[in-house]
Design a protein around this motif. Structure first.
Motif, PDB file in Angstrom:
ATOM      1  N   GLY A  80       0.825  -1.238  -0.057  1.00 35.32           N
ATOM      2  CA  GLY A  80       0.000  -0.067  -0.050  1.00 35.32           C
ATOM      3  C   GLY A  80       0.809   1.351  -0.060  1.00 35.32           C
ATOM      4  O   GLY A  80       0.306   2.349  -0.294  1.00 35.32           O
ATOM      5  N   PHE A  81       2.140   1.065   0.319  1.00 35.35           N
ATOM      6  CA  PHE A  81       2.863   2.409   0.531  1.00 35.35           C
ATOM      7  C   PHE A  81       2.980   3.138  -0.831  1.00 35.35           C
ATOM      8  O   PHE A  81       3.089   4.571  -1.052  1.00 35.35           O
ATOM      9  CB  PHE A  81       4.421   2.187   0.974  1.00 35.35           C
ATOM     10  CG  PHE A  81       4.299   2.436   2.586  1.00 35.35           C
ATOM     11  CD1 PHE A  81       3.044   1.987   3.244  1.00 35.35           C
ATOM     12  CD2 PHE A  81       5.275   2.596   3.264  1.00 35.35           C
ATOM     13  CE1 PHE A  81       3.099   2.151   4.595  1.00 35.35           C
ATOM     14  CE2 PHE A  81       5.427   2.698   4.775  1.00 35.35           C
ATOM     15  CZ  PHE A  81       4.200   2.573   5.646  1.00 35.35           C
ATOM     16  N   VAL A  82       3.544   2.417  -1.920  1.00 32.42           N
ATOM     17  CA  VAL A  82       3.479   2.891  -3.361  1.00 32.42           C
ATOM     18  C   VAL A  82       2.411   3.534  -3.937  1.00 32.42           C
ATOM     19  O   VAL A  82       2.398   4.651  -4.173  1.00 32.42           O
ATOM     20  CB  VAL A  82       4.256   1.889  -4.161  1.00 32.42           C
ATOM     21  CG1 VAL A  82       4.328   2.372  -5.653  1.00 32.42           C
ATOM     22  CG2 VAL A  82       5.549   1.625  -3.736  1.00 32.42           C
ATOM     23  N   GLY A  98       2.326   7.700  -4.284  1.00 32.02           N
ATOM     24  CA  GLY A  98       1.729   8.061  -5.621  1.00 32.02           C
ATOM     25  C   GLY A  98       0.485   9.025  -5.763  1.00 32.02           C
ATOM     26  O   GLY A  98       0.589  10.114  -6.193  1.00 32.02           O
ATOM     27  N   ILE A  99      -0.399   8.628  -5.019  1.00 32.39           N
ATOM     28  CA  ILE A  99      -1.738   9.495  -4.916  1.00 32.39           C
ATOM     29  C   ILE A  99      -1.329  10.747  -4.043  1.00 32.39           C
ATOM     30  O   ILE A  99      -1.959  11.712  -4.518  1.00 32.39           O
ATOM     31  CB  ILE A  99      -2.865   8.621  -4.146  1.00 32.39           C
ATOM     32  CG1 ILE A  99      -3.218   7.389  -5.127  1.00 32.39           C
ATOM     33  CG2 ILE A  99      -4.227   9.456  -3.704  1.00 32.39           C
ATOM     34  CD1 ILE A  99      -3.966   6.275  -4.663  1.00 32.39           C
ATOM     35  N   LEU A 100      -0.807  10.701  -2.928  1.00 27.95           N
ATOM     36  CA  LEU A 100      -0.456  11.669  -2.243  1.00 27.95           C
ATOM     37  C   LEU A 100       0.189  12.817  -2.906  1.00 27.95           C
ATOM     38  O   LEU A 100       0.177  13.994  -2.925  1.00 27.95           O
ATOM     39  CB  LEU A 100       0.346  11.475  -0.905  1.00 27.95           C
ATOM     40  CG  LEU A 100       0.435  12.456   0.035  1.00 27.95           C
ATOM     41  CD1 LEU A 100      -0.817  13.051   0.595  1.00 27.95           C
ATOM     42  CD2 LEU A 100       1.397  11.918   1.236  1.00 27.95           C
ATOM     43  N   ILE A 101       1.588  12.308  -3.887  1.00 25.70           N
ATOM     44  CA  ILE A 101       2.212  13.387  -4.546  1.00 25.70           C
ATOM     45  C   ILE A 101       1.352  13.906  -5.541  1.00 25.70           C
ATOM     46  O   ILE A 101       1.397  15.075  -5.727  1.00 25.70           O
ATOM     47  CB  ILE A 101       3.303  12.357  -5.155  1.00 25.70           C
ATOM     48  CG1 ILE A 101       4.315  12.084  -4.087  1.00 25.70           C
ATOM     49  CG2 ILE A 101       4.097  13.207  -6.103  1.00 25.70           C
ATOM     50  CD1 ILE A 101       5.351  11.076  -4.458  1.00 25.70           C
ATOM     51  N   VAL A 102       0.565  13.072  -6.259  1.00 23.02           N
ATOM     52  CA  VAL A 102      -0.136  13.673  -7.578  1.00 23.02           C
ATOM     53  C   VAL A 102      -1.342  14.681  -6.945  1.00 23.02           C
ATOM     54  O   VAL A 102      -1.466  15.745  -7.436  1.00 23.02           O
ATOM     55  CB  VAL A 102      -0.642  12.549  -8.289  1.00 23.02           C
ATOM     56  CG1 VAL A 102      -2.036  13.103  -9.228  1.00 23.02           C
ATOM     57  CG2 VAL A 102       0.202  11.759  -8.872  1.00 23.02           C
ATOM     58  N   ALA A 103      -1.833  14.510  -6.051  1.00 27.33           N
ATOM     59  CA  ALA A 103      -2.855  15.156  -5.312  1.00 27.33           C
ATOM     60  C   ALA A 103      -2.335  16.588  -4.765  1.00 27.33           C
ATOM     61  O   ALA A 103      -2.752  17.541  -5.132  1.00 27.33           O
ATOM     62  CB  ALA A 103      -3.840  14.464  -4.246  1.00 27.33           C
ATOM     63  N   GLN A 113       6.814  11.079  -1.187  1.00 26.29           N
ATOM     64  CA  GLN A 113       8.050  10.213  -1.292  1.00 26.29           C
ATOM     65  C   GLN A 113       8.481   9.183  -0.193  1.00 26.29           C
ATOM     66  O   GLN A 113       9.274   8.460  -0.761  1.00 26.29           O
ATOM     67  CB  GLN A 113       8.968  11.355  -1.773  1.00 26.29           C
ATOM     68  CG  GLN A 113       8.597  12.091  -3.215  1.00 26.29           C
ATOM     69  CD  GLN A 113       9.451  13.526  -3.274  1.00 26.29           C
ATOM     70  OE1 GLN A 113      10.675  13.248  -3.792  1.00 26.29           O
ATOM     71  NE2 GLN A 113       9.030  14.534  -3.192  1.00 26.29           N
ATOM     72  N   ALA A 114       8.555   9.946   0.826  1.00 27.63           N
ATOM     73  CA  ALA A 114       8.671   8.893   2.151  1.00 27.63           C
ATOM     74  C   ALA A 114       7.968   7.685   1.988  1.00 27.63           C
ATOM     75  O   ALA A 114       8.462   6.583   2.209  1.00 27.63           O
ATOM     76  CB  ALA A 114       8.433   9.727   3.404  1.00 27.63           C
ATOM     77  N   LEU A 115       6.726   7.416   1.626  1.00 24.82           N
ATOM     78  CA  LEU A 115       5.960   6.247   1.492  1.00 24.82           C
ATOM     79  C   LEU A 115       6.538   5.616   0.382  1.00 24.82           C
ATOM     80  O   LEU A 115       6.884   4.368   0.126  1.00 24.82           O
ATOM     81  CB  LEU A 115       4.440   6.698   1.294  1.00 24.82           C
ATOM     82  CG  LEU A 115       3.752   6.991   2.516  1.00 24.82           C
ATOM     83  CD1 LEU A 115       2.441   7.850   2.081  1.00 24.82           C
ATOM     84  CD2 LEU A 115       3.674   6.004   3.666  1.00 24.82           C
ATOM     85  N   LEU A 116       6.747   6.415  -0.786  1.00 20.17           N
ATOM     86  CA  LEU A 116       7.046   5.655  -1.999  1.00 20.17           C
ATOM     87  C   LEU A 116       8.460   5.001  -1.956  1.00 20.17           C
ATOM     88  O   LEU A 116       8.442   3.770  -2.551  1.00 20.17           O
ATOM     89  CB  LEU A 116       7.356   6.784  -3.053  1.00 20.17           C
ATOM     90  CG  LEU A 116       7.067   6.273  -4.493  1.00 20.17           C
ATOM     91  CD1 LEU A 116       5.681   5.916  -4.689  1.00 20.17           C
ATOM     92  CD2 LEU A 116       7.353   7.603  -5.463  1.00 20.17           C
TER      93      LEU A 116
END
Length: 166
Positions: A42-44, A48-53, A106-109
């Protein structure tokens, strides 16, 4: 300031400030994106969703400064009008929230504690800058209009319903 100048100035500042803080520095801290993507389930996708939003919010906020405020987010070329439309009806500091969200995405990614620490340091620095420079400057520049806005719109945690103004 004319709209074209405001757009151009905001574009330059977008690259110079958030581009460095949320792009270049995390890239350098994460070994030039040489890290493998997270293996934590789930992290990736969440990252990604967090970065785009957050990037969408950041671009919207910059556009508001140029088109609604007729200025830039840069202290050297401030807006002519207080920016309180769009995303600014939900949160007073959407640019800072977006930049921190991009870093945390990015930290999650990459499952990077280094980027989490960088985001925490960034939050302290940004919060201090807002408290000790931006808020007093906005209060002097826009007076009662800013004070009303500040009382009704949260600084960091967005409200779901937009403030309608008074």
């Amino acid at each position: 300031m004319r709209p074209f100048s405001a757009i151009a100035g905001s574009g330059v500042f977008l690259i110079a400030a958030p581009g460095v803080v949320a792009g270049l520095v995390p890239w350098l801290l994460s070994d030039h994106w040489g890290l493998p993507w997270s293996t934590v389930p789930g992290f990736v996708p969440a990252g990604g969703i967090l970065i785009v939003a957050a990037a969408a919010v950041l671009l919207h906020a910059f556009a508001r400064f140029a088109l609604e405020g007729l200025g830039t987010p840069a202290p050297v070329a401030p807006t002519e009008k207080l920016v309180i439309g769009g995303i600014y009806r939900h949160v007073r500091n959407p640019m800072y929230v977006a930049v921190l969200s991009i870093i945390l995405g990015q930290a999650l990614l990459f499952s990077s504690w280094t980027l989490v620490a960088y985001a925490a340091i960034g939050a302290v620095v940004m919060g201090s800058f807002v408290r000790f420079y931006e808020e007093p400057t906005l209060a002097r520049r826009y007076g009662a209009e800013y004070e009303t806005y500040r009382r009704n719109v949260p600084g960091w945690l967005p409200r779901l319903r937009p403030w309608r103004g008074e």
